[in-house]
Design a protein around this motif. Structure first.
Motif, PDB file in Angstrom:
ATOM      1  N   UNK A  87       0.790  -1.252  -0.040  1.00  0.00           N
ATOM      2  CA  UNK A  87       0.059   0.071  -0.102  1.00  0.00           C
ATOM      3  C   UNK A  87       0.819   1.069  -0.176  1.00  0.00           C
ATOM      4  N   UNK A  88       1.798   1.190   0.738  1.00  0.00           N
ATOM      5  CA  UNK A  88       3.042   2.426   0.789  1.00  0.00           C
ATOM      6  C   UNK A  88       3.564   2.393  -0.721  1.00  0.00           C
ATOM      7  N   UNK A  89       3.835   1.541  -1.276  1.00  0.00           N
ATOM      8  CA  UNK A  89       4.621   1.608  -2.638  1.00  0.00           C
ATOM      9  C   UNK A  89       3.630   2.160  -3.689  1.00  0.00           C
ATOM     10  N   UNK A  90       2.483   1.945  -3.515  1.00  0.00           N
ATOM     11  CA  UNK A  90       1.590   2.107  -4.758  1.00  0.00           C
ATOM     12  C   UNK A  90       1.093   3.651  -4.424  1.00  0.00           C
ATOM     13  N   UNK A  91       0.920   3.756  -2.905  1.00  0.00           N
ATOM     14  CA  UNK A  91       0.416   5.269  -2.694  1.00  0.00           C
ATOM     15  C   UNK A  91       1.710   6.209  -3.103  1.00  0.00           C
ATOM     16  N   UNK A  92       2.864   5.737  -2.635  1.00  0.00           N
ATOM     17  CA  UNK A  92       3.923   6.636  -3.304  1.00  0.00           C
ATOM     18  C   UNK A  92       3.907   7.067  -4.733  1.00  0.00           C
ATOM     19  N   UNK A  93       3.730   5.937  -5.516  1.00  0.00           N
ATOM     20  CA  UNK A  93       3.430   6.315  -6.881  1.00  0.00           C
ATOM     21  C   UNK A  93       2.459   7.228  -7.252  1.00  0.00           C
ATOM     22  N   UNK A  94       1.393   6.897  -6.547  1.00  0.00           N
ATOM     23  CA  UNK A  94       0.353   7.649  -6.565  1.00  0.00           C
ATOM     24  C   UNK A  94       0.329   9.405  -6.177  1.00  0.00           C
ATOM     25  N   UNK A  95       1.099   9.384  -5.284  1.00  0.00           N
ATOM     26  CA  UNK A  95       1.517  10.802  -4.716  1.00  0.00           C
ATOM     27  C   UNK A  95       2.278  11.638  -5.638  1.00  0.00           C
ATOM     28  N   UNK A  96       3.402  10.921  -6.217  1.00  0.00           N
ATOM     29  CA  UNK A  96       4.242  11.685  -7.130  1.00  0.00           C
ATOM     30  C   UNK A  96       3.955  11.629  -8.574  1.00  0.00           C
ATOM     31  N   UNK A  97       3.186  10.673  -9.101  1.00  0.00           N
ATOM     32  CA  UNK A  97       2.741  10.612 -10.318  1.00  0.00           C
ATOM     33  C   UNK A  97       1.242  10.924 -10.600  1.00  0.00           C
ATOM     34  N   UNK A  98       0.589  11.852 -10.060  1.00  0.00           N
ATOM     35  CA  UNK A  98      -0.966  11.827 -10.032  1.00  0.00           C
ATOM     36  C   UNK A  98      -1.620  12.135 -11.532  1.00  0.00           C
ATOM     37  N   UNK A  99      -0.693  12.743 -12.364  1.00  0.00           N
ATOM     38  CA  UNK A  99      -1.270  12.831 -13.750  1.00  0.00           C
ATOM     39  C   UNK A  99      -1.556  11.690 -14.492  1.00  0.00           C
ATOM     40  N   UNK A 100      -0.925  10.752 -14.127  1.00  0.00           N
ATOM     41  CA  UNK A 100      -1.049   9.097 -14.826  1.00  0.00           C
ATOM     42  C   UNK A 100      -2.582   8.707 -14.524  1.00  0.00           C
ATOM     43  N   UNK A 101      -2.862   8.933 -13.179  1.00  0.00           N
ATOM     44  CA  UNK A 101      -3.887   8.389 -12.702  1.00  0.00           C
ATOM     45  C   UNK A 101      -5.029   9.282 -13.172  1.00  0.00           C
ATOM     46  N   UNK A 102      -4.905  10.669 -13.427  1.00  0.00           N
ATOM     47  CA  UNK A 102      -6.078  11.535 -13.999  1.00  0.00           C
ATOM     48  C   UNK A 102      -6.239  11.205 -15.653  1.00  0.00           C
ATOM     49  N   UNK A 103      -5.344  10.952 -16.379  1.00  0.00           N
ATOM     50  CA  UNK A 103      -5.256  10.661 -17.624  1.00  0.00           C
ATOM     51  C   UNK A 103      -5.476   9.079 -17.997  1.00  0.00           C
ATOM     52  N   UNK A 104      -5.552   8.425 -17.078  1.00  0.00           N
ATOM     53  CA  UNK A 104      -5.749   7.025 -17.275  1.00  0.00           C
ATOM     54  C   UNK A 104      -6.545   6.599 -16.049  1.00  0.00           C
ATOM     55  N   UNK A 105      -7.940   6.521 -16.264  1.00  0.00           N
ATOM     56  CA  UNK A 105      -8.726   6.055 -15.265  1.00  0.00           C
ATOM     57  C   UNK A 105      -8.732   4.827 -14.645  1.00  0.00           C
ATOM     58  N   UNK A 106      -8.453   3.805 -15.539  1.00  0.00           N
ATOM     59  CA  UNK A 106      -8.128   2.400 -15.090  1.00  0.00           C
ATOM     60  C   UNK A 106      -7.140   2.334 -13.892  1.00  0.00           C
ATOM     61  N   UNK A 107      -6.142   2.904 -13.884  1.00  0.00           N
ATOM     62  CA  UNK A 107      -4.991   3.157 -12.752  1.00  0.00           C
ATOM     63  C   UNK A 107      -5.859   3.293 -11.525  1.00  0.00           C
ATOM     64  N   UNK A 108      -6.665   4.081 -11.291  1.00  0.00           N
ATOM     65  CA  UNK A 108      -7.498   4.651 -10.320  1.00  0.00           C
ATOM     66  C   UNK A 108      -8.363   3.385  -9.711  1.00  0.00           C
ATOM     67  N   UNK A 109      -8.856   2.639 -10.743  1.00  0.00           N
ATOM     68  CA  UNK A 109      -9.668   1.586 -10.429  1.00  0.00           C
ATOM     69  C   UNK A 109      -8.858   0.454  -9.921  1.00  0.00           C
ATOM     70  N   UNK A 110      -7.646   0.107 -10.496  1.00  0.00           N
ATOM     71  CA  UNK A 110      -6.603  -0.922  -9.883  1.00  0.00           C
ATOM     72  C   UNK A 110      -6.225  -0.627  -8.514  1.00  0.00           C
TER      73      UNK A 110
END
Length: 481
Positions: A87-110
């Motif tokens: 959880x810490x690892x993927x939240x770190x990715x989520x924190x530093x690369x939020x644009x990837x989640x914004x442009x790819x909604x599937x990553x948010x669901x994953x």
């Protein structure tokens, strides 16, 4: 009583600072915008991880120092720690690369799916149907409602969370997964199909209600945000397309906003407009009046139309008339709004008409009507200050003969030269006028006695001792005073 009030204020201020600066992200935008929600969820996850870690260490210490002892084996603790690390690892990715989640909604669901898996593992290791961690399903569902834009995605996610929890309880009951026995529940009386089913139904109901309510809430926020954004865009288009000069400024004189007409008229770009003060763009002669109007508006006194002159970046003057209004910003700061119309052409026309009505068209000197006004002013001033003034009438000798002999063009030039020589003799505070024809008049003010007036008369006669050279003609002109 005062201490309670101070404590409440401190608590309100502290909570407001925490919510605004950490969770909401001060100055980042509206909560209804997806990038803002993504960053907020990232901060919220870090906060929850910190809370869970602190609580987990505290619970571990409490169990270790109690008679019960810690109930998880080393292997189970390692699995739980591994899930926490994931959880810490993927939240770190989520924190530093939020644009990837914004442009790819599937990553948010994953990522939301991994959150559900982590919660399921945590529920399993803390007792299954007696676990205190089941409310985390509700939190993850609410998180999905914040991130997902479509209703069916949120409701489907809530349904999937309920199914996953039911699958966990069923797997534990039929023996696919081993029960993790927790302290205070050693009698196994709760491991019955009825208890597990009712508990699962309870969680499903709460999760379903929360997903529907959260979806409704977020849709309302998005709808209101769209309306606000549409309203702001319409207002912005109106302000930018307006022909009037519309701008706002603080009581300290800092310009906050200026529309396109303001920028085009005053020739300041956007960056420069935020660097100039309001007093810098007001002409010196109009500052006192404008400051008085500003003060009246700040004190709540209404007034009608304000007139003044603005100074453009290139030094040109712009005549304006308009209104001032008072408003408050989102932080209750006072803002002054000005809506002004450029009346430079009208004022120039008025000044031109005034000049034509009060001046001789040939020589540019004040005419009879304007001279009479100046004479009345001089009389009143002389009476108040107890000084003298003189009026000198001037006739040009032999002007009619010169005009008839050499022509009207030469006569006009002679009158202009006469006006120039007379004006050069008197002071700026004196007035030279033309009554008509070859008749001129001079008002000399601030005199001590009659000798001063005679001195001016001698200067006038001396000014015409030199001949006038007009169109190749050398003309000697004398005056009758």
């Amino acid at each position: 009583m005062n201490e309670k009030l101070m404590f409440r204020r401190w608590l309100d201020l502290a909570s407001q600072n925490i919510l605004t600066r950490y969770f909401e992200g001060e100055g980042e935008g509206s909560f209804a915008e997806l990038p803002v929600r993504v960053r907020m969820i990232s901060r919220f996850r870090w906060f929850m991880l910190a809370v869970f870690s602190f609580y987990g260490l505290a619970a571990y210490g409490a169990y270790q120092h109690s008679g019960v002892g810690f109930f998880l084996s080393s292997r189970q603790s390692l699995v739980l720690f591994g899930c926490m690390l994931l959880v810490v690892l993927y939240n770190t990715f989520y924190n530093f690369f939020p644009d990837k989640y914004i442009h790819n909604r599937r990553l948010m669901k994953v990522q939301a799916f991994f959150d559900l898996l982590f919660v399921t593992v945590l529920v399993h290791f803390t007792g299954g149907d007696v676990s205190w961690a089941w409310p985390l399903y509700l939190m993850v569902t609410f998180e999905a409602a914040i991130l997902f834009d479509k209703r069916r995605s949120v409701i489907g996610f809530g349904f999937f969370a309920s199914v996953l929890f039911g699958f966990l309880l069923l797997s534990e009951y039929i023996g696919v997964l081993h029960f993790i026995e927790v302290p205070f529940f050693e009698d196994h009386s709760h491991h019955t199909p009825l208890f597990s089913f009712l508990f699962w139904i309870w969680v499903c109901m709460l999760n379903g209600v929360l997903s529907i309510a959260a979806t409704f809430l977020m849709n309302s926020l998005r709808h209101e945000n769209r309306e606000v954004r549409t309203s702001r865009e319409s207002l912005s288009k109106f302000l930018e397309s307006a022909n009037d000069l519309i701008f706002s400024f603080t009581p300290e004189g800092d310009i906050l906003y200026a529309n396109s007409s303001w920028h085009n008229s005053l020739k300041y770009d956007l960056k420069e407009s935020h660097q100039v003060k309001i007093l810098q763009i007001i002409e010196d002669s109009a500052r006192a009046k404008c400051m008085s109007n500003f003060k009246r508006v700040l004190e709540g006194d209404p007034f009608r139309v304000m007139e003044g002159r603005l100074v453009a970046r290139d030094g040109s003057l712009i005549d304006i008339e308009g209104h001032l209004t008072l408003s408050t910003g989102p932080d209750n700061s006072v803002v002054l709004w000005a809506i002004c119309r450029d009346i430079t052409e009208r004022k120039n026309a008025e000044r031109q008409l005034f000049h034509l009505a009060h001046h001789d068209q040939l020589t540019g000197l004040p005419n009879r009507m304007f001279f009479v006004e100046r004479l009345k002013q001089a009389q009143a001033l002389a009476k108040r200050q107890e000084h003298k003034y003189a009026v000198i009438f001037i006739d040009l000798d032999r002007f009619k003969i010169i005009n008839d002999t050499l022509g009207h063009a030469v006569g006009d030039s002679l009158l202009k030269e006469t006006a120039s020589r007379i004006s050069a003799v008197v002071r700026e505070i004196d007035t030279v006028g033309r009554l008509g024809g070859d008749e001129f008049i001079v008002l000399v003010s601030h005199l001590h006695d009659e000798e001063d007036a005679r001195l001016v008369a001698r200067k006038l006669l001396k000014a015409f001792t030199e001949p006038m050279k007009i169109d190749g003609n050398e003309i000697f002109m004398t005056l009758s005073l």
